[in-house]
Design a protein around this motif. Structure first.
Motif, PDB file in Angstrom:
ATOM      1  N   LEU A  99       8.401  -1.436  -5.986  1.00 28.24           N
ATOM      2  CA  LEU A  99       9.544  -0.724  -5.031  1.00 28.24           C
ATOM      3  C   LEU A  99       9.221  -2.061  -3.284  1.00 28.24           C
ATOM      4  O   LEU A  99      10.497  -2.738  -3.278  1.00 28.24           O
ATOM      5  CB  LEU A  99       8.661   0.237  -4.250  1.00 28.24           C
ATOM      6  CG  LEU A  99      10.119   0.816  -2.652  1.00 28.24           C
ATOM      7  CD1 LEU A  99      11.696   0.913  -3.410  1.00 28.24           C
ATOM      8  CD2 LEU A  99       9.859   1.845  -2.411  1.00 28.24           C
ATOM      9  N   PHE A 100       8.291  -2.485  -3.562  1.00 30.62           N
ATOM     10  CA  PHE A 100       7.823  -3.529  -3.050  1.00 30.62           C
ATOM     11  C   PHE A 100       7.566  -4.885  -3.498  1.00 30.62           C
ATOM     12  O   PHE A 100       7.639  -6.283  -2.684  1.00 30.62           O
ATOM     13  CB  PHE A 100       6.647  -3.623  -1.862  1.00 30.62           C
ATOM     14  CG  PHE A 100       7.232  -2.528  -1.125  1.00 30.62           C
ATOM     15  CD1 PHE A 100       7.801  -1.345  -0.643  1.00 30.62           C
ATOM     16  CD2 PHE A 100       6.540  -2.502   0.345  1.00 30.62           C
ATOM     17  CE1 PHE A 100       8.412  -0.569   0.442  1.00 30.62           C
ATOM     18  CE2 PHE A 100       6.339  -1.924   1.802  1.00 30.62           C
ATOM     19  CZ  PHE A 100       7.964  -1.293   1.533  1.00 30.62           C
ATOM     20  N   THR A 101       8.243  -4.777  -4.949  1.00 30.21           N
ATOM     21  CA  THR A 101       7.848  -6.092  -5.974  1.00 30.21           C
ATOM     22  C   THR A 101       6.759  -6.971  -4.866  1.00 30.21           C
ATOM     23  O   THR A 101       7.009  -8.383  -5.056  1.00 30.21           O
ATOM     24  CB  THR A 101       9.086  -7.105  -5.758  1.00 30.21           C
ATOM     25  OG1 THR A 101       9.691  -6.910  -4.436  1.00 30.21           O
ATOM     26  CG2 THR A 101      10.262  -6.241  -6.205  1.00 30.21           C
ATOM     27  N   VAL A 131       0.514  -0.851  -0.008  1.00 29.45           N
ATOM     28  CA  VAL A 131       0.357  -0.052   0.205  1.00 29.45           C
ATOM     29  C   VAL A 131       0.430   1.744  -0.016  1.00 29.45           C
ATOM     30  O   VAL A 131       1.827   1.042   0.778  1.00 29.45           O
ATOM     31  CB  VAL A 131      -0.649   0.015   0.729  1.00 29.45           C
ATOM     32  CG1 VAL A 131      -2.115  -1.005   1.168  1.00 29.45           C
ATOM     33  CG2 VAL A 131      -0.036  -0.141   2.784  1.00 29.45           C
ATOM     34  N   PHE A 134       1.083 -10.218   2.805  1.00 26.71           N
ATOM     35  CA  PHE A 134       0.770  -8.157   3.652  1.00 26.71           C
ATOM     36  C   PHE A 134       2.985  -7.892   2.970  1.00 26.71           C
ATOM     37  O   PHE A 134       3.045  -8.381   4.061  1.00 26.71           O
ATOM     38  CB  PHE A 134      -0.289  -7.737   3.972  1.00 26.71           C
ATOM     39  CG  PHE A 134       0.298  -5.930   4.433  1.00 26.71           C
ATOM     40  CD1 PHE A 134       0.095  -5.462   3.113  1.00 26.71           C
ATOM     41  CD2 PHE A 134       0.629  -5.583   5.416  1.00 26.71           C
ATOM     42  CE1 PHE A 134      -0.379  -4.204   3.149  1.00 26.71           C
ATOM     43  CE2 PHE A 134       0.754  -4.416   6.042  1.00 26.71           C
ATOM     44  CZ  PHE A 134       0.273  -3.673   4.652  1.00 26.71           C
ATOM     45  N   LYS A 135       3.197  -8.097   2.409  1.00 30.05           N
ATOM     46  CA  LYS A 135       4.160  -7.363   2.514  1.00 30.05           C
ATOM     47  C   LYS A 135       4.316  -6.030   3.428  1.00 30.05           C
ATOM     48  O   LYS A 135       5.907  -5.832   4.124  1.00 30.05           O
ATOM     49  CB  LYS A 135       5.340  -6.774   1.513  1.00 30.05           C
ATOM     50  CG  LYS A 135       5.714  -8.170   0.294  1.00 30.05           C
ATOM     51  CD  LYS A 135       6.769  -8.337  -0.979  1.00 30.05           C
ATOM     52  CE  LYS A 135       7.056  -9.569  -1.403  1.00 30.05           C
ATOM     53  NZ  LYS A 135       7.853  -8.900  -2.434  1.00 30.05           N
ATOM     54  N   GLY A 136       3.560  -4.693   3.300  1.00 33.80           N
ATOM     55  CA  GLY A 136       3.966  -3.791   4.054  1.00 33.80           C
ATOM     56  C   GLY A 136       3.882  -2.452   2.882  1.00 33.80           C
ATOM     57  O   GLY A 136       2.912  -2.904   2.002  1.00 33.80           O
ATOM     58  N   GLY A 137       4.165  -1.240   3.468  1.00 36.25           N
ATOM     59  CA  GLY A 137       3.495   0.018   2.739  1.00 36.25           C
ATOM     60  C   GLY A 137       4.005   1.249   2.400  1.00 36.25           C
ATOM     61  O   GLY A 137       5.103   0.913   3.984  1.00 36.25           O
ATOM     62  N   ILE A 138       4.099   2.182   2.483  1.00 34.27           N
ATOM     63  CA  ILE A 138       5.251   3.484   2.338  1.00 34.27           C
ATOM     64  C   ILE A 138       3.748   4.662   2.809  1.00 34.27           C
ATOM     65  O   ILE A 138       2.261   4.445   2.050  1.00 34.27           O
ATOM     66  CB  ILE A 138       5.145   4.324   1.207  1.00 34.27           C
ATOM     67  CG1 ILE A 138       6.507   2.851   0.373  1.00 34.27           C
ATOM     68  CG2 ILE A 138       5.710   5.494   1.371  1.00 34.27           C
ATOM     69  CD1 ILE A 138       7.511   3.182   1.101  1.00 34.27           C
TER      70      ILE A 138
END
Lengths: 412, 412
Positions: free
Chosen positions: B343-345, B276, B299-303
């Protein structure tokens, strides 16, 4: 003035909606010194509304009803009130005009259901709804005031804030009530009660105290009631000052303070910025910080580093440290805090890494284990916590604890 | 079986705590077909408890009380119940043992207040508290069952789930009640009611329908009541199927579905990942996604890209686009979605940029204006919304709308 709140809606009785309206209204009336002695939730049937009105205490002189004023067929309050007062429903043209304007602004067509919302019992004073379509209604005879408001929270609140509270204030002047809340962080409720045993004894007779625990913060509420405003205020102040001496390190705020607002205020004062690196809290610290209007003055943003890959690649956490100590460790959370501080070039940062649950725990690191780091340019404070078993509570406790830790670091 | 819920606590009547317990209990009882006809909140004074018990309807055969069982002096329920039943408080050794174990596990000392929590009225059956110190109490005579539970939500829930509901189920077999919720996204309530006018007519007499709006989603609840389970279920199914034909594009889930859980399930099925990039939602989408246990699978994460600087430097949004179109624009939100995907592929991404309010709007972009983009490897869908004036509602609506948009993109 003695009041009762009646919230109407089957959704409340079958538990599909939590009754936030009653709490909000109760809070506002209480601030005027109006004594709420009962809150009742009932079904949206005519008979239930009749029965609830009949069962209102004889000495009650204010009743506020919410709900059942919408445009759909399950909305029955207006019809019930007209029957209760033996009056007709009449078209209110001013309301109709408001509804027209409202609907047109939203690029929609005025339909029959919208129009019907302008019908009101002929004995009521209409309370205009400036942000929705259902009007509020004020009934009054020599016994009591009955006010009917929409169940949609922000419409109800708008009417209360802009019309009703002012009117009620005028009618209620003789009695004084005051509350002081003290927010406490870092002590369990029973431990706190033990520490405060002496303080609780010999409470002045017009004052009382209550413990209101929630995940992350315990609210201690001192209430004073009486006719002498000055005396009440002084008594409360004495007890608060005594408390400040007993638990200075655990008091984190007062009254309606929210930790995220206090942090925001402090950062604004210091003209400093903050960023977050969230693993177990998953964005919740960001959500709390950005719930405060104007936070763009000090909040640049953050990284939700949920996977280890992101911790390594984006936040520059040392892969070896994750392998040796695990992602939930002092080493990793410290690197996360330093990493985000550098990457986002902020003055302060917050980082979390923990096992929120319900699974994922081990003997060494049970569910609830959480590492929190807060960092400034030349200092990092890292602390380990073991919260409970519940995912949502753990996330909220970790978030509020982290925000409070940063506040303490800035003030230290 | 006819039930009433009584929640005890001054904090409810002055509106400092929202009564979530009543809603939770009501929901659980309702699922057993037990009819809740009233929820009452009262003060934590002995007299209020007596009065509330006296005012219970004659035909009510189940009363559940919560609150007032804590270790502090404002907790009075146990004493009031002993007086109400004219019995003594006696020490329950089994409870005392549990409390000891509980306190020792937390590395604390057993204090006098903890010990007092093992005192119970001698006519009750104790309900053990496996996660806290206050025991629950079950009273029963030939008129009705009265159950007293702690006000701490997770303790109350544990006792209900592991003891009380099972016991009540055994005693209540003759009546059937069923609810079906349909979750709807993207239509205003009055518009929906207009579309469904025909569908609402000729509702079978054992069925009823209610509209439950909340920020981002409207829940349509169909309720059926009667003795013939099969008949009720069939009637409900017919109405649901009809609805699926009328508004196929707006139905986003059923019953207790949450959009973030549905998205999670879908991503797990597809073995796909998501990230996200949140501006106006400030971490709330991350919070929603990570509220689902097991979300680390997808869910890898986000900025959280709250400032433009972060949008440019971390998410690679073109500075020129921010200058020309503004941060709240199609161009920028699209670049944010693409930026985080790369960025988070991850396989999919969500991005938001809007004016949450209460200030910051302009004539062209009023408060509530929100751009949302959802992206997969080879497609991006971008959409503009104009929500309302309220910051918290705007954030929640944007978040749920974004999650639903991604679900649609994945399924398209």
């Amino acid at each position: 003035m003695k009041a009762e709140i009646i919230t109407i809606g089957d959704e409340l009785l079958i538990g599909q909606v939590v009754d936030t309206n009653a709490a909000w209204i109760a809070n506002k009336l209480n601030l005027l010194g109006i004594d709420i002695h009962k809150i009742v939730s009932i079904s949206d049937k005519k008979e239930s509304i009749f029965k609830a009105l009949e069962q209102v205490d004889k000495s009650t002189n204010l009743v506020i009803l919410t709900g059942g004023l919408g445009p759909t067929n399950d909305d029955i309050t207006k019809i019930a009130l007209a029957e209760y007062f033996h009056v007709k429903l009449v078209m209110n043209n001013k309301v109709l005009e408001k509804i027209k304007t409202f609907v047109i602004k939203r690029n929609a067509d005025l339909n029959e259901r919208n129009k019907q919302q302008a019908l009101v019992p002929e004995n009521c004073t209409v309370i205009q709804n400036s942000i929705g379509t259902a009007p509020g209604m004020w009934f009054e005879d020599n016994r009591r005031i009955i006010i009917s408001l929409p169940g949609v929270p922000f419409e109800m609140k708008e009417m209360m804030n802009n019309h009703i509270l002012e009117e009620l204030k005028k009618r209620h002047k003789n009695f004084y009530i005051s509350h002081k809340n003290i927010l406490i962080q870092g002590l369990a409720e029973s431990k706190l009660a033990e520490i405060l045993e002496e303080w609780e004894k010999n409470f002045p007779k017009d004052l009382s105290v209550a413990y209101l625990p929630s995940p992350g913060v315990i609210k201690l509420r001192i209430t004073g009631k009486g006719k002498n405003r000055k005396y009440i205020e002084e008594q409360i102040e004495n007890k608060v000052n005594a408390l400040k001496n007993i638990i200075p390190d655990y008091i984190c705020g007062f009254d309606e303070d929210k930790l995220e607002e206090l942090l925001g205020k402090l950062l604004k004062e210091k003209k400093a910025t903050v960023s977050v690196a969230e693993s177990c809290t998953g964005g919740n610290i960001g959500r709390l910080i950005t719930s405060v209007p104007g936070c763009s003055d000090y909040f640049k943003g953050g990284i939700i580093a949920y996977s280890n890959e992101i911790k390594e690649n984006i936040l520059n956490v040392n892969k070896r440290n994750i392998e040796i100590y695990g992602a939930v460790s002092k080493q990793v959370v410290e690197e996360m805090a330093k990493g985000i501080l550098e990457l986002f070039t902020t003055d302060f940062s917050i980082a979390t890494s923990g096992i929120a649950g319900p699974t994922g725990g081990s003997k060494e690191k049970p569910v609830g284990t959480t590492w929190i780091a807060v960092a400034g340019k030349d200092k990092v404070i890292t602390q380990k916590f073991v919260f409970g078993d519940q995912r949502d509570r753990n996330i909220q406790r970790a978030s509020l604890t982290a925000i409070n830790m940063l506040q303490k670091l800035i003030l230290s």
